[in-house]
Design an enzyme around this catalytic site. Structure first.
Site, PDB file in Angstrom:
ATOM      1  N   CYS A 270      70.248  66.684  21.072  1.00 48.97           N
ATOM      2  CA  CYS A 270      70.950  65.942  20.021  1.00 48.97           C
ATOM      3  C   CYS A 270      72.467  66.066  20.070  1.00 48.97           C
ATOM      4  O   CYS A 270      73.154  65.075  20.314  1.00 48.97           O
ATOM      5  CB  CYS A 270      70.441  66.394  18.656  1.00 48.97           C
ATOM      6  SG  CYS A 270      68.684  66.074  18.433  1.00 48.97           S
TER       7      CYS A 270
HETATM    8  N1  LIG Z   1      64.304  67.512  19.426  1.00 41.63           N
HETATM    9  C1  LIG Z   1      65.029  67.496  18.324  1.00 41.63           C
HETATM   10  O1  LIG Z   1      65.446  68.519  17.826  1.00 41.63           O
HETATM   11  C2  LIG Z   1      65.366  66.191  17.628  1.00 41.63           C
HETATM   12  C3  LIG Z   1      65.818  66.245  16.307  1.00 41.63           C
HETATM   13  C4  LIG Z   1      66.112  65.073  15.648  1.00 41.63           C
HETATM   14  C5  LIG Z   1      66.000  63.866  16.323  1.00 41.63           C
HETATM   15  N2  LIG Z   1      65.581  63.831  17.619  1.00 41.63           N
HETATM   16  C6  LIG Z   1      65.458  62.524  18.254  1.00 41.63           C
HETATM   17  O2  LIG Z   1      64.083  62.161  18.267  1.00 41.63           O
HETATM   18  C7  LIG Z   1      63.767  61.419  19.451  1.00 41.63           C
HETATM   19  C8  LIG Z   1      62.644  62.112  20.205  1.00 41.63           C
HETATM   20  O3  LIG Z   1      63.074  63.392  20.600  1.00 41.63           O
HETATM   21  P1  LIG Z   1      62.079  64.553  21.000  1.00 41.63           P
HETATM   22  O4  LIG Z   1      62.886  65.796  21.012  1.00 41.63           O
HETATM   23  O5  LIG Z   1      60.843  64.495  20.165  1.00 41.63           O
HETATM   24  O6  LIG Z   1      61.722  64.121  22.490  1.00 41.63           O
HETATM   25  P2  LIG Z   1      60.532  64.673  23.395  1.00 41.63           P
HETATM   26  O7  LIG Z   1      60.942  64.450  24.797  1.00 41.63           O
HETATM   27  O8  LIG Z   1      60.143  66.046  22.949  1.00 41.63           O
HETATM   28  O9  LIG Z   1      59.315  63.725  23.033  1.00 41.63           O
HETATM   29  C9  LIG Z   1      59.271  62.383  23.342  1.00 41.63           C
HETATM   30  C10 LIG Z   1      57.834  62.016  23.700  1.00 41.63           C
HETATM   31  O10 LIG Z   1      57.788  60.615  23.916  1.00 41.63           O
HETATM   32  C11 LIG Z   1      56.919  60.355  25.005  1.00 41.63           C
HETATM   33  N3  LIG Z   1      57.260  59.023  25.510  1.00 41.63           N
HETATM   34  C12 LIG Z   1      58.300  58.630  26.274  1.00 41.63           C
HETATM   35  N4  LIG Z   1      58.280  57.296  26.454  1.00 41.63           N
HETATM   36  C13 LIG Z   1      57.197  56.844  25.793  1.00 41.63           C
HETATM   37  C14 LIG Z   1      56.643  55.558  25.589  1.00 41.63           C
HETATM   38  N5  LIG Z   1      57.220  54.467  26.091  1.00 41.63           N
HETATM   39  N6  LIG Z   1      55.527  55.465  24.867  1.00 41.63           N
HETATM   40  C15 LIG Z   1      54.928  56.567  24.352  1.00 41.63           C
HETATM   41  N7  LIG Z   1      55.413  57.799  24.487  1.00 41.63           N
HETATM   42  C16 LIG Z   1      56.541  57.931  25.190  1.00 41.63           C
HETATM   43  C17 LIG Z   1      57.164  61.507  25.953  1.00 41.63           C
HETATM   44  O11 LIG Z   1      56.083  61.683  26.837  1.00 41.63           O
HETATM   45  C18 LIG Z   1      57.328  62.674  24.968  1.00 41.63           C
HETATM   46  O12 LIG Z   1      56.103  63.305  24.692  1.00 41.63           O
HETATM   47  C19 LIG Z   1      65.080  61.329  20.216  1.00 41.63           C
HETATM   48  O13 LIG Z   1      65.709  60.141  19.888  1.00 41.63           O
HETATM   49  C20 LIG Z   1      65.884  62.498  19.690  1.00 41.63           C
HETATM   50  O14 LIG Z   1      67.277  62.272  19.809  1.00 41.63           O
HETATM   51  C21 LIG Z   1      65.231  64.967  18.276  1.00 41.63           C
END
Ligand SMILES: NC(=O)c1ccc[n+]([C@@H]2O[C@H](COP(=O)([O-])OP(=O)(O)OC[C@H]3O[C@@H](n4cnc5c(N)ncnc54)[C@H](O)[C@@H]3O)[C@@H](O)[C@H]2O)c1
Length: 430
Positions: A270
């Protein structure tokens, strides 16, 4: 029965696309209150783990996952056709930066293209991935309306940023207020209703664009303040002032000051990324986001600063980096978690390797350091620590025996003030 009634009576079927750090906890929250929930992910491995009630996200307890999976309230699949049955779809896919620091929203677009295939009247789509202002209105809305539906009348679309802080036990997906901005007031109301049903606390704003910007303001605020305190740390080092003591004393002011701490550089999915989503979009309106660029520059220089400071400390002991044994302590991007995404440890290790050091790492949360070669795991013990030329604390964890480190290691560079309160001649602080 319309969507509002379905949600109120908990008859709605929910779906979550992307079962990572954000999507899995959210899906568990929906299932926990009794909503039938299906998670869709392209990773067969994650799907298998969810269905066998094995959590791979530290913040989701396996016992909690087990409860909802066993009750049949949560299941996972790689098959997007299940979205046909869904009344609500939350998109939680990654939003990285390209090498050029431009936003990469291809994961969002690809998820929306899957939604298009089974889109039907009454569905509510909520984007939770962090992204630049306008993504919901300018990218998703046209893709949905080209299927012949009117958003706000036939289908509903909103943005609600995920604000989870992995590893934070006090504030979790369950109790962090949910900012919600719909494309129309009805979209906002339905999205807020979904979160209320899941016993979350929605905070309504007047547009998706505002909700998108809220998240970017929050993360820019952190990035800029960390940049400021990193610069103060560089300045204090030059002036021979203990920056940690300065911050602790300043933090006694009961108003108007909030402590931020310097460190070896930004990490995680992030803070190093999100502000650039905002500055990229601002540029399109001819606006240069100077604070974002400046703090980005300062923060990304911190790994180099750490390596230079270690070089100075070795030099004072008539040693050089070339040929030295360097131990990196803590490679996850923050304390007590296992996530190494964008961790400054990567840059620091590469810089040491380039200067001819032998680098090993120790991190009880990380068994394998992906994406980098020749960095073996260090066997943590007194005798081995005595053979290290310098140990560098990049991230401190609660379950590491630092007394053993201080007792045995000839030189420690503490980039996080993890050894706060310990005075010993072998400790050098950032
Ligand atoms: N990790 C954090 O602390 C956090 C906090 C707030 C916001 N975010 C935001 O949330 C979003 C997700 O982050 P995250 O940390 O959960 O990512 P992550 O990589 O942990 O999880 C994303 C998941 O999406 C799946 N994926 C990718 N493309 C896909 C598709 N086309 N269809 C279905 N599944 C798909 C991946 O396999 C993975 O399991 C990002 O935009 C991030 O900036 C993350």
């Amino acid at each position: 029965m319309d969507l509002k009634d379905k949600l109120e009576s908990k008859k709605a079927v929910c779906s979550v696309i992307g079962l990572g750090y954000v999507g899995l906890p959210l899906a568990v929250e929906f299932a926990r209150v009794g909503l039938d929930t299906v998670g869709v992910d392209i990773s067969g491995e994650k799907v298998k783990l969810v269905n066998s009630a094995t959590s791979y996200i530290k913040d989701v307890k396996t016992s909690e996952l087990d409860k909802v999976v066993r009750k049949g309230k949560l299941r996972a699949t790689t098959d997007f056709s299940v979205l046909r049955e869904a009344d609500t779809i939350n998109i939680c896919v990654p939003t990285p930066l390209r090498k050029t620091k431009d936003p990469d929203i291809s994961y969002i677009v690809s998820a929306v293209k899957e939604i298009q295939k089974t889109l039907h009247e009454g569905q509510l789509i909520i984007l939770e991935s962090t992204t630049y202002p306008g993504t919901t209105d300018e990218v998703i809305l046209p893709l949905l309306e080209e299927m012949g539906f009117k958003v706000g009348r036939d289908i509903f679309l909103a943005f609600s940023p995920e604000r989870v802080d992995p590893g934070n036990e006090k504030y979790t997906t369950r109790n962090i207020p949910k900012v919600v901005g719909g494309v129309t007031p009805r979209c906002t109301e339905l999205a807020a209703k979904l979160y209320e049903t899941a016993r979350m606390n929605p905070v309504r704003v007047n547009s998706a664009r505002v909700a998108e910007t809220v998240k970017l303001l929050e993360n820019t605020f952190r990035s800029v303040n960390i940049g400021l305190v990193n610069e103060i740390a560089l300045m204090c080092h030059r002036m021979d002032i203990n920056v940690w003591e300065v911050i602790d004393a300043a933090a006694t002011k009961p108003f108007g000051f909030m402590p931020f701490y310097p460190g070896p550089g930004l990490g995680g999915h992030c803070i190093p990324i999100d502000p650039f989503y905002l500055s990229w979009k601002a540029k399109m309106s001819g606006f240069e986001a100077r604070f974002i660029e400046l703090s980005g520059m300062i923060n990304s220089e911190m790994p180099r600063h750490v390596v230079n400071r270690v070089s100075e400390a070795l030099n004072a002991r008539r040693k050089c980096i070339n040929g030295s044994n360097i131990l990196i302590m803590g490679v996850s991007y923050k304390e007590d978690i296992d996530d190494t995404r964008e961790s400054p440890a990567y840059d620091i290790i590469r810089l040491f390797q380039r200067r001819g050091a032998q680098v090993q790492y120790y991190d009880p949360y990380v068994n394998r350091l992906e994406g980098i070669d020749n960095v073996p795991v260090f066997e943590y013990g007194g005798k081995n620590l005595a053979r290290v030329d310098c140990a560098i604390i990049i991230t401190g964890h609660g379950n590491v025996d630092y007394q053993m480190l201080v007792k045995n290691c000839p030189l420690i560079f503490d980039a996080r003030n993890t050894l706060k309160g310990i005075e010993s001649g072998n400790i050098v602080r950032l």
